[in-house]
Scaffold this motif. Structure first.
Motif, mmCIF file in Angstrom:
data_model
loop_
_atom_site.group_PDB
_atom_site.id
_atom_site.type_symbol
_atom_site.label_atom_id
_atom_site.label_comp_id
_atom_site.label_asym_id
_atom_site.label_seq_id
_atom_site.Cartn_x
_atom_site.Cartn_y
_atom_site.Cartn_z
ATOM 1 N N MET A 32 0.860 -1.179 0.000
ATOM 2 C CA MET A 32 0.000 0.000 0.000
ATOM 3 C C MET A 32 0.902 1.236 0.000
ATOM 4 N N HIS A 33 0.551 2.250 -0.802
ATOM 5 C CA HIS A 33 1.331 3.481 -0.872
ATOM 6 C C HIS A 33 0.395 4.686 -0.917
ATOM 7 N N VAL A 34 0.825 5.768 -0.305
ATOM 8 C CA VAL A 34 0.135 7.044 -0.430
ATOM 9 C C VAL A 34 0.950 7.878 -1.410
ATOM 10 N N ILE A 35 0.294 8.328 -2.453
ATOM 11 C CA ILE A 35 0.943 9.119 -3.500
ATOM 12 C C ILE A 35 0.401 10.539 -3.410
ATOM 13 N N GLU A 36 1.285 11.519 -3.281
ATOM 14 C CA GLU A 36 0.870 12.920 -3.215
ATOM 15 C C GLU A 36 1.521 13.690 -4.356
ATOM 16 N N LEU A 37 0.682 14.331 -5.144
ATOM 17 C CA LEU A 37 1.143 15.115 -6.284
ATOM 18 C C LEU A 37 0.603 16.531 -6.157
ATOM 19 N N ASP A 80 -0.335 0.105 -10.940
ATOM 20 C CA ASP A 80 -0.815 0.379 -9.587
ATOM 21 C C ASP A 80 -2.331 0.525 -9.645
ATOM 22 N N ARG A 81 -3.019 0.008 -8.632
ATOM 23 C CA ARG A 81 -4.475 0.127 -8.557
ATOM 24 C C ARG A 81 -4.830 1.282 -7.634
ATOM 25 N N ILE A 82 -5.713 2.162 -8.086
ATOM 26 C CA ILE A 82 -6.135 3.317 -7.290
ATOM 27 C C ILE A 82 -7.267 2.895 -6.359
ATOM 28 N N LEU A 83 -7.059 3.103 -5.052
ATOM 29 C CA LEU A 83 -8.068 2.759 -4.050
ATOM 30 C C LEU A 83 -8.813 3.991 -3.541
ATOM 31 N N GLN A 84 -8.096 5.110 -3.389
ATOM 32 C CA GLN A 84 -8.690 6.352 -2.904
ATOM 33 C C GLN A 84 -8.119 7.541 -3.664
ATOM 34 N N ILE A 85 -8.973 8.539 -3.853
ATOM 35 C CA ILE A 85 -8.542 9.806 -4.437
ATOM 36 C C ILE A 85 -9.040 10.910 -3.516
ATOM 37 N N VAL A 105 -10.002 17.806 -9.063
ATOM 38 C CA VAL A 105 -8.779 18.084 -8.296
ATOM 39 C C VAL A 105 -8.129 19.340 -8.844
ATOM 40 N N ARG A 106 -7.793 20.254 -7.959
ATOM 41 C CA ARG A 106 -7.152 21.496 -8.356
ATOM 42 C C ARG A 106 -5.629 21.363 -8.251
ATOM 43 N N GLU A 107 -5.056 21.746 -7.132
ATOM 44 C CA GLU A 107 -3.599 21.748 -6.998
ATOM 45 C C GLU A 107 -3.037 20.459 -6.419
ATOM 46 N N ALA A 108 -3.703 19.876 -5.418
ATOM 47 C CA ALA A 108 -3.131 18.733 -4.684
ATOM 48 C C ALA A 108 -3.942 17.464 -4.913
ATOM 49 N N LEU A 109 -3.249 16.410 -5.283
ATOM 50 C CA LEU A 109 -3.856 15.098 -5.489
ATOM 51 C C LEU A 109 -3.216 14.122 -4.520
ATOM 52 N N ARG A 110 -4.049 13.452 -3.728
ATOM 53 C CA ARG A 110 -3.575 12.431 -2.788
ATOM 54 C C ARG A 110 -4.289 11.129 -3.120
ATOM 55 N N MET A 111 -3.515 10.116 -3.490
ATOM 56 C CA MET A 111 -4.102 8.824 -3.840
ATOM 57 C C MET A 111 -3.528 7.743 -2.944
ATOM 58 N N VAL A 112 -4.371 6.799 -2.593
ATOM 59 C CA VAL A 112 -3.916 5.570 -1.954
ATOM 60 C C VAL A 112 -3.974 4.517 -3.042
ATOM 61 N N ILE A 113 -2.848 3.846 -3.241
ATOM 62 C CA ILE A 113 -2.779 2.820 -4.288
ATOM 63 C C ILE A 113 -2.304 1.513 -3.665
ATOM 64 N N CYS A 114 -2.552 0.431 -4.360
ATOM 65 C CA CYS A 114 -1.958 -0.843 -3.961
ATOM 66 C C CYS A 114 -1.187 -1.386 -5.155
#
Length: 132
Positions: A32-37, A80-85, A105-114
């Motif tokens: 599981m990973h949290v991806i922040e863009l 990667d599979r997207i679980l949360q946006i 999504v405007r400036e910040a994107l936070r995704m939880v992926i597996c």
């Protein structure tokens, strides 16, 4: 269970497969990973494409734009599979349902992926869908 453990357990359960004729379930290791863009302009893409799974439900990362935000700022990978946006559970959604969420999504994107420990093939994904 905390939400992160529930998500990990659900992702692991989805990876079960049958082991020959013995009908013994085996589970692949799932990370599981949290991806922040973040981006500074709305007309700049986050730099990844998505697609639906063909053999497994869900929305997957199809590819990364070379030099794009996703490739530069994160450890996001194809398949990667997207679980949360941004806190929205998208596990059971398809691309048509996920695209409006991503478009908001405007400036910040936070995704939880597996991510599966045993990489799948791109042939298990539908054709790519891009967004800005």
């Amino acid at each position: 269970l905390p939400a992160s453990q529930r998500a990990a357990a659900a992702a692991a359960a989805e990876r079960r497969s049958l082991d020959g004729d013995r009908m013994t379930p085996t589970v692949q290791s799932v990370e599981m990973h949290v991806i922040e863009l973040s981006r500074t302009a709305l007309n700049v893409s986050f730099g990844f494409s998505i697609s639906d799974g063909l053999s497994e439900p869900g929305v997957y990362i199809r590819g990364l734009m070379p030099g794009g935000i996703a490739q530069v700022q994160s450890k996001l990978k194809a398949l990667d599979r997207i679980l949360q946006i941004n806190g929205n559970d998208v596990r059971d959604l398809d691309c048509r349902s996920v695209l409006p969420i991503l478009s908001e999504v405007r400036e910040a994107l936070r995704m939880v992926i597996c991510r599966c420990s045993q990489p799948r093939s791109m042939s298990g994904l539908s054709s790519p869908t891009s967004f800005k």
